[in-house]
Design a protein around this motif. Sequence first.
Motif, short mmCIF file in Angstrom:
data_model
loop_
_atom_site.label_atom_id
_atom_site.label_comp_id
_atom_site.label_asym_id
_atom_site.label_seq_id
_atom_site.Cartn_x
_atom_site.Cartn_y
_atom_site.Cartn_z
N ALA A 7 24.60 -51.13 55.53
CA ALA A 7 25.46 -50.01 55.19
C ALA A 7 26.10 -50.14 53.81
CB ALA A 7 26.57 -49.91 56.24
N ARG A 9 29.77 -49.87 52.45
CA ARG A 9 31.15 -49.95 52.94
C ARG A 9 32.07 -49.29 51.92
NH1 ARG A 9 32.79 -55.62 55.16
NH2 ARG A 9 34.30 -54.32 56.25
N ASN A 11 36.12 -48.67 50.23
CA ASN A 11 37.44 -49.26 50.00
C ASN A 11 38.51 -48.44 50.73
OD1 ASN A 11 37.99 -47.00 48.36
ND2 ASN A 11 37.50 -48.11 46.48
N LYS A 15 38.36 -44.57 52.28
CA LYS A 15 38.53 -44.40 53.73
C LYS A 15 39.76 -43.55 54.03
CE LYS A 15 38.08 -48.82 54.89
NZ LYS A 15 37.92 -50.06 55.67
N ASN A 39 35.88 -48.80 60.74
CA ASN A 39 34.44 -48.65 60.96
C ASN A 39 33.79 -47.58 60.08
OD1 ASN A 39 34.70 -50.62 62.89
ND2 ASN A 39 34.41 -49.29 64.63
N HIS A 41 31.78 -45.95 57.31
CA HIS A 41 30.72 -46.49 56.45
C HIS A 41 29.59 -45.46 56.35
CE1 HIS A 41 29.04 -47.06 60.43
NE2 HIS A 41 27.85 -47.15 59.84
N THR A 43 25.54 -45.63 56.97
CA THR A 43 24.40 -46.44 57.40
C THR A 43 23.18 -46.11 56.54
OG1 THR A 43 25.21 -46.51 59.67
CG2 THR A 43 22.88 -46.99 59.34
N HIS A 148 25.65 -53.98 52.54
CA HIS A 148 26.19 -54.97 53.46
C HIS A 148 25.39 -55.02 54.76
CE1 HIS A 148 29.94 -55.04 51.03
NE2 HIS A 148 29.59 -53.79 50.81
N MET A 150 25.65 -55.60 58.52
CA MET A 150 26.76 -55.44 59.44
C MET A 150 26.31 -55.67 60.87
SD MET A 150 29.17 -54.39 57.31
CE MET A 150 30.40 -53.81 58.47
N TYR A 161 33.02 -53.27 63.93
CA TYR A 161 31.99 -53.50 62.93
C TYR A 161 32.47 -54.63 62.03
CZ TYR A 161 30.27 -48.78 64.08
OH TYR A 161 29.79 -47.68 64.72
N GLU A 162 31.53 -55.54 61.73
CA GLU A 162 31.88 -56.70 60.92
C GLU A 162 30.70 -57.08 60.03
OE1 GLU A 162 34.12 -60.74 62.09
OE2 GLU A 162 32.18 -60.50 63.09
N GLU A 163 31.00 -57.44 58.80
CA GLU A 163 29.94 -57.90 57.91
C GLU A 163 29.51 -59.29 58.34
OE1 GLU A 163 28.91 -58.36 53.17
OE2 GLU A 163 30.92 -57.76 53.76
#
Length: 164
Positions: A7, A9, A11, A15, A39, A41, A43, A148, A150, A161-163
Amino acid sequence: MARIFIAIRFNDEFKGKLVEIQDSLKSRGVTGNYCSYGNLHMTLAFIGENYDLPAIRKAVDEVEFEPFDLSLGNLGTFPTKAGVIWCGVKDGTAATSLANQLRERLTANGVAFCETEFYPHISLVQHPSAIITDIAMPQATIRVNRIHVMKSERIDGELIYEEI
């Protein structure tokens, strides 16, 4: 089980503008499953639960692109499925080119992914109670200079969601 995707991401400032849009939808009575602040982002490729992380990282490392600006566009839904309200971008050419190059590298490295056509969008609400797309849109632009890898996991009932 973690689900993997690649994805762009955003800042906090970008957001924040997306949350303004969500708030506008809520003020117009739209209920549904709103994407949480953390979350938000875009994709580029969805891989899923079966994956080879070294092959994914190799593919991502092989992607080369010039940094580009991504600006918020209008709201929309997919014509065949009104189950999502999303925010488009003003000129999706660079994002589409990036997604296409990434998908080419994933294929070259033997990584299976969901091959639905890429359309540059940011999901805001899933399963909305009403489809409203005629709200005033805030101005926001972000510089994209990396992508990223994810993971998505449900932890204590919440989608995180996490990198990786």
